[in-house]
Write a protein that holds these residues in place. Structure first.
Motif, mmCIF file in Angstrom:
data_model
loop_
_atom_site.group_PDB
_atom_site.id
_atom_site.type_symbol
_atom_site.label_atom_id
_atom_site.label_comp_id
_atom_site.label_asym_id
_atom_site.label_seq_id
_atom_site.Cartn_x
_atom_site.Cartn_y
_atom_site.Cartn_z
ATOM 1 N N THR A 7 33.272 38.572 48.896
ATOM 2 C CA THR A 7 31.988 39.045 48.371
ATOM 3 C C THR A 7 32.181 40.089 47.269
ATOM 4 O O THR A 7 31.259 40.341 46.490
ATOM 5 C CB THR A 7 31.102 39.636 49.482
ATOM 6 N N GLN A 57 25.328 38.444 53.914
ATOM 7 C CA GLN A 57 24.152 38.512 53.049
ATOM 8 C C GLN A 57 24.478 38.343 51.568
ATOM 9 O O GLN A 57 23.721 37.679 50.838
ATOM 10 C CB GLN A 57 23.407 39.829 53.272
ATOM 11 N N PRO A 58 25.579 38.917 51.051
ATOM 12 C CA PRO A 58 25.861 38.737 49.619
ATOM 13 C C PRO A 58 25.999 37.278 49.193
ATOM 14 O O PRO A 58 25.685 36.932 48.046
ATOM 15 C CB PRO A 58 27.183 39.495 49.433
ATOM 16 N N ASP A 73 22.428 36.059 48.327
ATOM 17 C CA ASP A 73 21.639 36.713 47.290
ATOM 18 C C ASP A 73 21.619 35.951 45.968
ATOM 19 O O ASP A 73 20.774 36.215 45.106
ATOM 20 C CB ASP A 73 22.149 38.136 47.049
ATOM 21 N N THR A 126 23.743 36.037 43.472
ATOM 22 C CA THR A 126 24.259 36.737 42.291
ATOM 23 C C THR A 126 25.777 36.784 42.222
ATOM 24 O O THR A 126 26.335 37.178 41.203
ATOM 25 C CB THR A 126 23.737 38.182 42.275
ATOM 26 N N ALA A 172 16.473 32.360 50.958
ATOM 27 C CA ALA A 172 17.376 33.180 50.153
ATOM 28 C C ALA A 172 17.449 32.687 48.705
ATOM 29 O O ALA A 172 17.348 31.485 48.439
ATOM 30 C CB ALA A 172 18.775 33.180 50.770
#
Length: 362
Positions: free
Chosen positions: A217, A246-247, A250, A252, A278
């Motif tokens: 991540t 979670q990353p 996201d 990104t 998400a």
């Protein structure tokens, strides 16, 4: 009409070609670099043949096949393994790697697979990895590396002792695909991970440590398209929490990511609920939550999501879904869906509960 497609991930490199000549439709398929197989179908009109061809093309593209103007070059692959008899006789992975690297053929090899080494449940492949890194100039075409390709008879997946891959990324800047099997002792990188050309990363294990998840991540992999992580269970090394994942959700981290697998997890329901809306679902084509403990609870979250319907493919195979939920998913989702390998939970009458297990642990 003639069109050509290819599919590549960490394990497969296949082609599929279709040609329509009048009322005949010819499909060719197989491994890249081989002649493959051929199937000819005849229809009652040229229009019907074209219509069927377009239908088949749609099915293939939804599965991840990419159209190309011409076929990719044949891969030059090599597999290195220390057999049981060789290990008994004192042969080592380092000796085999040295012999390969020092051979004239090494410069042509684009894909290298390392299978079992002498005692993979007691020692790591570090000496062999280090030799590859130290002599990377002799492997100018190496683009794919798979370390730990062994079955359970050679070594259970959670017993495989892995190594430190820190030097690998700088040593092979042209590397496109890395597949690692086993996570015990694994160090992906001791420094911020950066690689300009890596397209596919797979870590197959019975339990993925938090440290590896955090390395990924925190990585800069601008061309990563395929990410396949086996999360596993606590007993075999998984010590992360949902927030550590979670990353990945996201959207990104990896701008070119098309395939995301958070697989083989006992947190499958929680992951499904967290990823259902998400941002990453706006850009990826395939979501893989297979091999885990997914139940109707997690599937309900997926069905309630509008973003899930933007996917081309949803892989949920090996699951604990009810027959009713499987039917709903098939009816309501217009995408390529895999809900094969339905599992039944183990019931414990003494504790009045049911137990669900991921597909790959030990």
């Amino acid at each position: 009409m003639k069109r050509y497609f290819e599919f590549s991930d960490s394990k497969s490199h296949k082609f599929w070609q279709i040609a329509v000549d009048g009322s005949n439709c010819t499909v060719s398929y197989g491994k890249i670099g081989t002649a493959g197989q051929e199937k000819v179908s005849s229809y009652d009109s040229p229009e019907r043949a074209l219509k069927e061809a377009e239908k088949l093309i749609g099915e293939k593209t939804r599965k991840g096949y990419v159209e190309k103007e011409s076929a990719s070059e044949k891969k030059h692959a090599r597999r290195i393994v220390v057999s049981y008899d060789e290990a008994e006789a004192g042969k080592t992975l380092l000796e085999k790697v040295q012999a390969f690297v020092d051979s004239p053929q090494a410069a042509e090899v684009s894909a290298l697979v390392i299978g079992a080494w002498e005692t993979p449940y007691e020692q790591d492949p570090q000496a062999g990895l280090d030799y590859l890194c130290e002599h990377s100039a002799r492997l100018p075409n190496l683009k794919e590396l798979f370390v730990g390709d062994m079955d359970s008879e050679e070594c259970e997946i959670s017993w495989i002792i892995q190594g430190d891959y820190t030097r690998l990324f700088a040593a092979f800047p042209q590397l496109e695909r890395l597949h690692i099997k086993g996570s015990t002792g694994l160090v992906l990188s001791q420094q911020p991970l950066e690689h300009a050309h890596l397209k596919a990363l797979t870590i197959e294990c019975g339990g993925l440590p938090q440290s590896i998840i955090q390395t990924i991540t925190g990585a800069r992999l601008p061309n990563l398209e395929f990410l396949n992580l086996y999360l596993g269970v606590e007993d075999y090394g998984f010590n992360a929490a949902l927030e550590d994942l979670q990353p990945f959700m996201d959207g990104t981290l990896f701008p070119r990511l098309k395939y995301l697998a958070l697989a083989d997890s006992e947190l499958a329901d929680q992951i499904a609920e967290a990823i259902a809306e998400a941002p990453v679902l706006d850009s990826i084509e395939t979501l893989d939550l297979s091999k885990g403990t997914l139940s109707d609870k997690g599937a309900e979250a997926l069905l309630a999501s509008s973003k899930i319907r933007r996917l081309q493919r949803l892989d949920l195979h090996y699951h604990y879904l009810s027959n009713e939920m499987m039917a709903r998913l098939k009816k309501e989702l217009d995408l390529v869906l895999d809900v094969s390998e339905q599992q039944a939970p183990d019931e414990d009458e003494d504790e009045d509960c049911c137990w669900r297990y991921p597909a790959v642990t030990e």
